[in-house]
Design a protein around this motif. Structure first.
Motif, PDB file in Angstrom:
ATOM      1  N   TYR A  95      19.561  16.945  52.190  1.00  0.00           N
ATOM      2  CA  TYR A  95      19.242  15.387  52.956  1.00  0.00           C
ATOM      3  C   TYR A  95      19.987  14.400  52.355  1.00  0.00           C
ATOM      4  CZ  TYR A  95      15.398  18.231  55.007  1.00  0.00           C
ATOM      5  OH  TYR A  95      14.757  19.122  55.854  1.00  0.00           O
ATOM      6  N   LEU A  96      20.049  14.432  50.828  1.00  0.00           N
ATOM      7  CA  LEU A  96      20.813  13.248  50.188  1.00  0.00           C
ATOM      8  C   LEU A  96      22.258  13.434  50.799  1.00  0.00           C
ATOM      9  CD1 LEU A  96      19.460  13.706  46.577  1.00  0.00           C
ATOM     10  CD2 LEU A  96      18.959  12.160  48.522  1.00  0.00           C
ATOM     11  N   ALA A  97      22.738  14.850  51.012  1.00  0.00           N
ATOM     12  CA  ALA A  97      24.214  14.608  51.449  1.00  0.00           C
ATOM     13  C   ALA A  97      24.697  14.536  52.903  1.00  0.00           C
ATOM     14  CB  ALA A  97      24.721  16.204  50.991  1.00  0.00           C
ATOM     15  N   ASN A  98      23.450  14.561  53.687  1.00  0.00           N
ATOM     16  CA  ASN A  98      23.824  14.340  54.928  1.00  0.00           C
ATOM     17  C   ASN A  98      23.012  13.163  55.749  1.00  0.00           C
ATOM     18  OD1 ASN A  98      25.161  17.118  56.267  1.00  0.00           O
ATOM     19  ND2 ASN A  98      23.797  17.716  54.298  1.00  0.00           N
ATOM     20  N   SER A 106      21.942  -4.894  42.869  1.00  0.00           N
ATOM     21  CA  SER A 106      22.432  -5.664  41.806  1.00  0.00           C
ATOM     22  C   SER A 106      21.424  -5.705  40.655  1.00  0.00           C
ATOM     23  CB  SER A 106      22.486  -7.096  42.089  1.00  0.00           C
ATOM     24  OG  SER A 106      23.292  -7.257  43.183  1.00  0.00           O
ATOM     25  N   ASN A 107      21.984  -5.606  39.268  1.00  0.00           N
ATOM     26  CA  ASN A 107      21.370  -5.419  37.937  1.00  0.00           C
ATOM     27  C   ASN A 107      20.223  -4.368  38.177  1.00  0.00           C
ATOM     28  OD1 ASN A 107      22.630  -7.593  36.958  1.00  0.00           O
ATOM     29  ND2 ASN A 107      21.623  -9.121  38.236  1.00  0.00           N
ATOM     30  N   GLN A 108      20.578  -3.217  38.602  1.00  0.00           N
ATOM     31  CA  GLN A 108      19.873  -2.172  38.593  1.00  0.00           C
ATOM     32  C   GLN A 108      20.170  -0.787  37.698  1.00  0.00           C
ATOM     33  OE1 GLN A 108      16.895  -1.755  41.158  1.00  0.00           O
ATOM     34  NE2 GLN A 108      16.987  -4.184  40.760  1.00  0.00           N
ATOM     35  N   THR A 109      19.213  -0.164  37.193  1.00  0.00           N
ATOM     36  CA  THR A 109      19.812   1.009  36.304  1.00  0.00           C
ATOM     37  C   THR A 109      19.988   2.176  37.281  1.00  0.00           C
ATOM     38  OG1 THR A 109      17.465   1.956  35.933  1.00  0.00           O
ATOM     39  CG2 THR A 109      18.234   0.262  34.406  1.00  0.00           C
ATOM     40  N   ALA A 110      20.546   3.048  36.909  1.00  0.00           N
ATOM     41  CA  ALA A 110      20.741   4.223  37.755  1.00  0.00           C
ATOM     42  C   ALA A 110      19.255   4.920  37.854  1.00  0.00           C
ATOM     43  CB  ALA A 110      21.569   5.223  37.066  1.00  0.00           C
ATOM     44  N   SER A 111      18.559   4.993  37.312  1.00  0.00           N
ATOM     45  CA  SER A 111      17.024   5.343  37.380  1.00  0.00           C
ATOM     46  C   SER A 111      16.518   4.526  38.616  1.00  0.00           C
ATOM     47  CB  SER A 111      16.058   5.504  36.196  1.00  0.00           C
ATOM     48  OG  SER A 111      16.967   5.887  35.205  1.00  0.00           O
ATOM     49  N   GLN A 112      16.601   3.395  38.574  1.00  0.00           N
ATOM     50  CA  GLN A 112      16.009   2.430  39.523  1.00  0.00           C
ATOM     51  C   GLN A 112      16.697   2.572  40.971  1.00  0.00           C
ATOM     52  OE1 GLN A 112      16.660  -1.272  37.554  1.00  0.00           O
ATOM     53  NE2 GLN A 112      14.532  -1.656  37.409  1.00  0.00           N
ATOM     54  N   ILE A 113      17.878   3.057  40.870  1.00  0.00           N
ATOM     55  CA  ILE A 113      18.757   3.167  42.215  1.00  0.00           C
ATOM     56  C   ILE A 113      18.233   4.508  42.729  1.00  0.00           C
ATOM     57  CG2 ILE A 113      20.901   3.784  43.147  1.00  0.00           C
ATOM     58  CD1 ILE A 113      21.891   1.552  41.158  1.00  0.00           C
ATOM     59  N   VAL A 134      22.191  -1.016  32.778  1.00  0.00           N
ATOM     60  CA  VAL A 134      22.075  -2.071  33.802  1.00  0.00           C
ATOM     61  C   VAL A 134      23.457  -2.339  34.549  1.00  0.00           C
ATOM     62  CG1 VAL A 134      21.278  -4.241  34.630  1.00  0.00           C
ATOM     63  CG2 VAL A 134      19.907  -3.161  33.007  1.00  0.00           C
ATOM     64  N   ILE A 135      23.481  -1.606  35.791  1.00  0.00           N
ATOM     65  CA  ILE A 135      24.697  -1.778  36.622  1.00  0.00           C
ATOM     66  C   ILE A 135      24.775  -3.187  37.168  1.00  0.00           C
ATOM     67  CG2 ILE A 135      26.083  -0.783  38.747  1.00  0.00           C
ATOM     68  CD1 ILE A 135      24.512   1.840  37.950  1.00  0.00           C
ATOM     69  N   PRO A 136      25.609  -3.844  36.786  1.00  0.00           N
ATOM     70  CA  PRO A 136      25.726  -5.413  37.557  1.00  0.00           C
ATOM     71  C   PRO A 136      25.911  -5.340  38.948  1.00  0.00           C
ATOM     72  CG  PRO A 136      27.447  -5.098  35.609  1.00  0.00           C
ATOM     73  CD  PRO A 136      26.812  -3.573  36.051  1.00  0.00           C
ATOM     74  N   GLU A 137      26.714  -4.501  39.719  1.00  0.00           N
ATOM     75  CA  GLU A 137      26.753  -4.447  41.052  1.00  0.00           C
ATOM     76  C   GLU A 137      27.125  -3.114  41.706  1.00  0.00           C
ATOM     77  OE1 GLU A 137      29.577  -7.501  42.609  1.00  0.00           O
ATOM     78  OE2 GLU A 137      28.038  -9.218  41.947  1.00  0.00           O
ATOM     79  N   LEU A 138      26.463  -2.749  42.825  1.00  0.00           N
ATOM     80  CA  LEU A 138      26.985  -1.320  43.176  1.00  0.00           C
ATOM     81  C   LEU A 138      26.711  -1.627  44.924  1.00  0.00           C
ATOM     82  CD1 LEU A 138      27.793   1.293  43.246  1.00  0.00           C
ATOM     83  CD2 LEU A 138      25.576   2.301  42.637  1.00  0.00           C
ATOM     84  N   PRO A 139      27.825  -2.056  45.328  1.00  0.00           N
ATOM     85  CA  PRO A 139      27.618  -1.921  46.872  1.00  0.00           C
ATOM     86  C   PRO A 139      28.381  -0.586  47.610  1.00  0.00           C
ATOM     87  CG  PRO A 139      29.435  -3.526  46.298  1.00  0.00           C
ATOM     88  CD  PRO A 139      28.838  -2.838  45.101  1.00  0.00           C
ATOM     89  N   LYS A 140      27.630  -0.282  48.479  1.00  0.00           N
ATOM     90  CA  LYS A 140      28.357   0.812  49.183  1.00  0.00           C
ATOM     91  C   LYS A 140      27.886   0.745  50.482  1.00  0.00           C
ATOM     92  CE  LYS A 140      29.865   4.427  47.513  1.00  0.00           C
ATOM     93  NZ  LYS A 140      31.179   4.893  47.034  1.00  0.00           N
ATOM     94  N   VAL A 148      26.216   7.377  46.734  1.00  0.00           N
ATOM     95  CA  VAL A 148      26.089   6.143  45.989  1.00  0.00           C
ATOM     96  C   VAL A 148      25.133   6.663  44.532  1.00  0.00           C
ATOM     97  CG1 VAL A 148      23.552   5.708  46.927  1.00  0.00           C
ATOM     98  CG2 VAL A 148      24.963   3.929  46.222  1.00  0.00           C
ATOM     99  N   LEU A 149      24.556   7.610  44.290  1.00  0.00           N
ATOM    100  CA  LEU A 149      23.908   8.169  43.266  1.00  0.00           C
ATOM    101  C   LEU A 149      24.973   8.453  42.244  1.00  0.00           C
ATOM    102  CD1 LEU A 149      20.754   9.849  44.487  1.00  0.00           C
ATOM    103  CD2 LEU A 149      20.675   7.973  43.232  1.00  0.00           C
TER     104      LEU A 149
END
Length: 326
Positions: A95-98, A106-113, A134-140, A148-149
């Motif tokens: 489901y994640l791949a499809n 913005s300002n989120q950790t990979a765990s929060q994402i 903490v990842i400053p920005e991750l727009p996708k 995105v993960l």
């Protein structure tokens, strides 16, 4: 022996007696693990026939003893005049791949994402390691949940040199730190390894790293002079934000050299099946002829069940930064 259960409309049907072959596999970089099964479909010899329809949302569960190895949705099935029924199933990572969406973190950790993606996809969470960075920005835009993960985990690795992986177990998806769940199985040629192939390549190697500002000015450059003297220059160029301090710049350069600064080495082994030996885990391999006695990450695994036999083939990657001997 393994047991294969087909789940239809809230009921489970044991089709183990009809199984001719099961191939259970996974690989690094691919979202879901896969199960391919071939069943006898002639109704003879006391075999019970069962209808399987991927369009009805049929699912399957694979057990070895009391251990659940796989749980997933049947994606495709086929029947023919050979009186065989075959199907392909994938675990919940399918489901994640499809599924696609647009993301802007913005300002989120990979765990929060990770937690946000699971909630948006409607998939139950399992264990969630705290990644810290903490990842400053991750727009996708218009991308899959899995992509995105992967980006979030890649950015975390570059900043911390810590590796994490995502897996599906019993219908739940987990985020775990790789080393914390290192396997302890020992594989040895002449014992449980029956064949092997070792390769070494400088394809993809980087001997020099250059960092550029957003205006393409050189911010920092570092080279492995000794390696360049032997094989020549292979440079990697990356852009950095103006806000990067000296420590962050050095961490980024170090992560590039850690990942790409040495020749790529890989080992393929085949032998007696071990159900814990799956991609994302580790094994300790001993091959005296190659002078190998150390830990490897499993990049790819294929397990085959036929009758009472269980064999496997693994693609192993030399693990850096964890225990090594010899």
């Amino acid at each position: 022996m393994v047991r294969l259960i087909i789940l239809k409309g809230g009921s489970g049907y044991d089709v183990s007696g009809c199984v001719e072959k099961i191939i259970w596999s996974g690989r690094k970089g691919a979202a879901p693990r896969c199960l391919k099964a071939t069943l006898l479909d002639d109704g003879g010899g006391g075999n019970k026939r069962i209808s399987i329809d991927c369009a009805d949302g049929d699912r399957c569960v694979l057990y070895k003893g009391k251990e659940e190895l796989f749980r997933g949705i049947i994606e495709a099935h086929a029947q023919g005049d050979s009186r065989r029924l075959s199907f392909t199933a994938y675990d919940s990572m399918y489901y994640l791949a499809n599924n696609r969406d647009s993301f802007c973190y913005s300002n989120q950790t990979a765990s929060q994402i990770f937690r946000d993606c699971m909630a948006r996809a409607g998939i139950p969470c399992g264990d969630v390691a705290e990644t810290g960075y903490v990842i400053p920005e991750l727009p996708k835009a218009k991308t899959t949940f899995y992509d995105v993960l992967l980006d979030a985990l890649s950015m975390t690795y570059k900043a911390t040199s810590q590796r994490y992986y995502i897996s599906s177990e019993k219908g739940r998806i987990h985020l775990r730190r790789r080393v914390e769940h290192m396997m302890q199985w020992v594989l040895e040629y002449g014992a449980n390894i029956t064949g092997y192939e070792y390769t070494k390549s400088i394809s993809g190697i980087k001997t020099r790293v250059r960092l550029l500002s957003k205006e393409d000015a050189v911010v920092y450059e570092e080279a492995d002079a000794a390696l360049e003297a032997r094989i020549g220059t292979f440079m990697d160029v990356q852009s950095v934000d103006d806000g990067y301090n000296e420590a962050q710049i050095r961490e980024l350069v170090q992560s590039v050299f850690e990942e790409k600064g040495k020749p790529a080495r890989a080992l393929k082994v085949s032998g007696i099946g071990i159900t814990d030996a799956v991609s994302g885990s580790c094994v300790y391999a001993v091959i005296p002829h190659l002078g190998i006695k150390r830990t490897f990450y499993i990049d790819e695994d294929t397990h085959t069940f036929s009758g009472k036999a269980h064999t496997m083939s693994l693609k192993l990657n030399f693990a850096r930064g964890i225990g090594e001997a010899g």
